[in-house]
Design a protein around this motif. Structure first.
Motif, PDB file in Angstrom:
ATOM      1  N   THR A  75      74.282  14.952  35.549  1.00  0.00           N
ATOM      2  CA  THR A  75      74.934  14.830  34.247  1.00  0.00           C
ATOM      3  C   THR A  75      74.019  15.305  33.126  1.00  0.00           C
ATOM      4  O   THR A  75      74.464  15.953  32.177  1.00  0.00           O
ATOM      5  CB  THR A  75      75.358  13.372  33.995  1.00  0.00           C
ATOM      6  OG1 THR A  75      76.293  12.978  34.992  1.00  0.00           O
ATOM      7  CG2 THR A  75      75.988  13.212  32.624  1.00  0.00           C
ATOM      8  N   ALA A  76      72.724  14.990  33.232  1.00  0.00           N
ATOM      9  CA  ALA A  76      71.768  15.423  32.213  1.00  0.00           C
ATOM     10  C   ALA A  76      71.770  16.939  32.084  1.00  0.00           C
ATOM     11  O   ALA A  76      71.794  17.489  30.973  1.00  0.00           O
ATOM     12  CB  ALA A  76      70.366  14.933  32.571  1.00  0.00           C
TER      13      ALA A  76
ATOM     14  N   SER B 201      73.575   7.631  31.408  1.00  0.00           N
ATOM     15  CA  SER B 201      73.632   6.243  31.877  1.00  0.00           C
ATOM     16  C   SER B 201      75.020   5.866  32.371  1.00  0.00           C
ATOM     17  O   SER B 201      75.168   5.177  33.389  1.00  0.00           O
ATOM     18  CB  SER B 201      73.204   5.290  30.770  1.00  0.00           C
ATOM     19  OG  SER B 201      71.813   5.349  30.568  1.00  0.00           O
ATOM     20  N   SER B 202      76.046   6.295  31.647  1.00  0.00           N
ATOM     21  CA  SER B 202      77.418   5.957  32.041  1.00  0.00           C
ATOM     22  C   SER B 202      77.758   6.550  33.397  1.00  0.00           C
ATOM     23  O   SER B 202      78.370   5.893  34.245  1.00  0.00           O
ATOM     24  CB  SER B 202      78.410   6.464  30.990  1.00  0.00           C
ATOM     25  OG  SER B 202      78.200   5.830  29.754  1.00  0.00           O
ATOM     26  N   SER B 203      77.347   7.799  33.615  1.00  0.00           N
ATOM     27  CA  SER B 203      77.610   8.445  34.901  1.00  0.00           C
ATOM     28  C   SER B 203      76.908   7.704  36.034  1.00  0.00           C
ATOM     29  O   SER B 203      77.509   7.413  37.078  1.00  0.00           O
ATOM     30  CB  SER B 203      77.148   9.903  34.848  1.00  0.00           C
ATOM     31  OG  SER B 203      77.321  10.522  36.099  1.00  0.00           O
ATOM     32  N   GLY B 204      75.630   7.402  35.843  1.00  0.00           N
ATOM     33  CA  GLY B 204      74.905   6.671  36.875  1.00  0.00           C
ATOM     34  C   GLY B 204      75.476   5.293  37.120  1.00  0.00           C
ATOM     35  O   GLY B 204      75.546   4.817  38.261  1.00  0.00           O
ATOM     36  N   TYR B 205      75.910   4.649  36.055  1.00  0.00           N
ATOM     37  CA  TYR B 205      76.461   3.289  36.143  1.00  0.00           C
ATOM     38  C   TYR B 205      77.784   3.280  36.909  1.00  0.00           C
ATOM     39  O   TYR B 205      78.036   2.393  37.730  1.00  0.00           O
ATOM     40  CB  TYR B 205      76.647   2.764  34.718  1.00  0.00           C
ATOM     41  CG  TYR B 205      77.207   1.375  34.584  1.00  0.00           C
ATOM     42  CD1 TYR B 205      76.596   0.278  35.193  1.00  0.00           C
ATOM     43  CD2 TYR B 205      78.336   1.155  33.798  1.00  0.00           C
ATOM     44  CE1 TYR B 205      77.106  -0.996  35.022  1.00  0.00           C
ATOM     45  CE2 TYR B 205      78.851  -0.119  33.623  1.00  0.00           C
ATOM     46  CZ  TYR B 205      78.233  -1.195  34.250  1.00  0.00           C
ATOM     47  OH  TYR B 205      78.750  -2.453  34.082  1.00  0.00           O
ATOM     48  N   VAL B 206      78.622   4.281  36.664  1.00  0.00           N
ATOM     49  CA  VAL B 206      79.918   4.373  37.358  1.00  0.00           C
ATOM     50  C   VAL B 206      79.710   4.510  38.865  1.00  0.00           C
ATOM     51  O   VAL B 206      80.464   3.948  39.667  1.00  0.00           O
ATOM     52  CB  VAL B 206      80.732   5.570  36.814  1.00  0.00           C
ATOM     53  CG1 VAL B 206      81.895   5.906  37.738  1.00  0.00           C
ATOM     54  CG2 VAL B 206      81.250   5.251  35.420  1.00  0.00           C
TER      55      VAL B 206
END
Length: 351
Positions: free
Chosen positions: A257-258, A332-337
Motif C-alpha cells: 500500500t505504501a 495502517s488501515s490496509s495492514g489492519y484490515v
C-alpha cells in the motif's frame, strides 16, 4: 487544488515554505506564509455554508529559487472545524452499531488542538465513553477492535491527555518513526519535544524503541496489543501472539500500500521501486533495485520478546513519489484490515 488559491502570491509563499531550506530562511518563510494563509481561512469562517478547506502541496525534491528539499514530502494546512470537534463520532457509532461494524479506525485527533485545551480534553472524554460502550458490546460477542493512527502534536497538555485517555484504550496503533519517537519519549521519560528529522539512526533504533513502548504500555494496563510502525526504510509490525493471528499478510499489505499510494501505480518494477538495506556493521543504508541479488532475499525478519512478536519488512520505496497525503492512514488501515484477532477469525470461520 487550483480553485482554493486566492492569489499567485499565496501560492508562491506556501510553496516556498514547503521546500525546506536553511533554518533561518525556513522560519521567515513560515511567518510570511502563515499570515497570508491565516487571513484566507478567516475569510471562510464568515459563512457557515462554506465547506472545510484543505490546502495540500506535495513535492518531490523540487526547487523554488535557491530553496530546495532533500526529500519529497507534503505541506498540509486545513481548516476543518467538524473533524476538530469530533462531531461525527456519535453518528458513526450509531451507524456502526446498526451495521454491526466491529473493526474501527480513528485518526486526525491532532486537529483538536485548534479547540484549546479545555474543549479538546472534553472531546477526548466523550470519545472514550463511546469506546467503553463498544467494550461492553464485546462482552456480547461482537468482538470490537479499535485502531488509532497517530500524528504530530504541538500542545503538550492535549497530547498527554490524548495518550492517557484515548490511546491506551485502543487495541492497535499506527505511527511513523517520528511519532514513535515522541511516544517513546513521553511514555518512558515524560518528555515532550520536537521529533528529530527522519534519519538512518532514527530508523535503525526503532525495534528497541517499540519493545520499550510495549513494556511501558503494559505497566499502564493499556489494551494495546498491536503496533504498526511504518517508516521510510522498514515497516515494523508487533503484536501479542495470544490475541492476533499471524501478521505476515498484514505487514506485506502495508508495504504494498505504501508503494501504490506513493507512486500512484500498481506496477511494482525495478524501474519504479527500490529497497534500502541497513549494513549491520554500521549505521549506513544501501539502496538496491528490486532485481538485485540482495533485494531478492527474504525481506521479513521475525523476533519475539516476552509474548510479543515483531515482524520487520523492507519497504518498497517509490523512486518518483507522487502522493504523500494520507499515506500513514492508508498503510495502517490496509495492514489492519488484513490482520484478524484469533476471536475474529473463529467468528468468521463459523459463518
Amino acid at each position: 487544488m487550483p480553485h482554493i488559491w486566492r492569489s499567485e502570491q499565496l501560492k508562491k509563499n506556501a510553496l516556498r515554505f514547503c521546500l525546506l531550506g536553511q533554518e533561518r530562511k525556513k522560519r521567515a518563510l513560515f511567518e510570511v506564509g502563515i499570515l497570508i494563509l491565516k487571513q484566507f481561512f478567516l475569510d471562510s469562517q464568515n459563512s457557515t455554508n462554506e465547506s472545510d478547506v484543505h490546502l495540500i502541496l506535495e513535492y518531490d525534491k523540487e526547487a523554488y529559487g535557491n530553496v530546495s528539499s532533500p526529500n519529497g514530502n507534503r505541506f498540509y494546512l486545513n481548516h476543518d472545524i467538524k473533524s476538530a470537534n469530533l462531531s461525527s463520532l456519535g453518528n458513526y457509532h450509531a451507524l456502526a452499531e446498526k451495521l454491526n461494524i466491529t473493526k474501527h479506525v480513528f485518526a486526525g485527533f491532532q486537529l483538536t488542538q485548534i479547540l484549546g485545551e479545555e474543549l479538546a480534553i472534553k472531546k477526548f472524554n466523550e470519545a472514550k465513553k463511546y469506546w467503553v460502550e463498544m467494550r461492553n458490546d464485546s462482552g456480547k460477542g461482537k468482538n470490537h477492535t479499535i485502531h488509532i493512527e497517530l500524528a504530530a502534536f504541538s500542545n503538550r497538555k492535549i497530547y498527554e491527555h490524548f495518550v492517557d485517555t484515548l490511546l491506551v484504550e485502543a487495541d492497535s496503533i499506527g505511527l511513523n518513526e517520528q511519532e514513535a519517537y515522541l511516544l517513546h519519549e513521553y511514555l518512558l521519560y515524560h518528555k515532550f519535544s520536537s521529533a528529530p528529522a527522519p534519519s538512518h539512526g532514527l530508523s535503525s533504533g526503532m525495534l528497541a524503541k517499540l519493545f520499550e513502548i510495549q513494556k511501558e504500555l503494559g505497566r499502564r494496563n493499556s489494551t494495546i496489543s498491536r503496533i504498526h510502525s511504518h517508516g521510510y526504510q522498514q515497516h515494523y509490525l508487533c503484536y501479542k501472539e495470544n490475541i492476533w493471528e499471524n501478521g505476515d499478510d498484514s505487514l506485506i499489505s502495508g508495504i504494498i500500500t505504501a508503494f501504490v499510494h506513493c507512486c500512484n501505480t500498481t506496477a511494482i518494477t525495478p524501474f519504479a521501486a527500490k529497497v534500502e538495506i541497513l549494513d549491520p556493521k554500521s549505521t549506513d543504508f544501501y539502496s538496491f533495485d528490486l532485481n538485485s541479488e540482495k533485494a531478492k532475499k527474504p525481506r521479513i525478519f521475525r523476533t519475539t520478546q516476552s509474548n510479543w512478536t515483531c515482524l520487520v519488512g523492507l519497504n518498497l520505496i517509490c523512486k518518483k513519489s507522487i502522493t504523500f497525503t494520507g499515506l500513514g492512514d492508508n498503510i495502517s488501515s490496509s495492514g489492519y484490515v488484513y490482520h484478524k484477532t484469533k476471536t475474529q477469525l473463529q467468528t468468521a470461520m463459523q459463518r
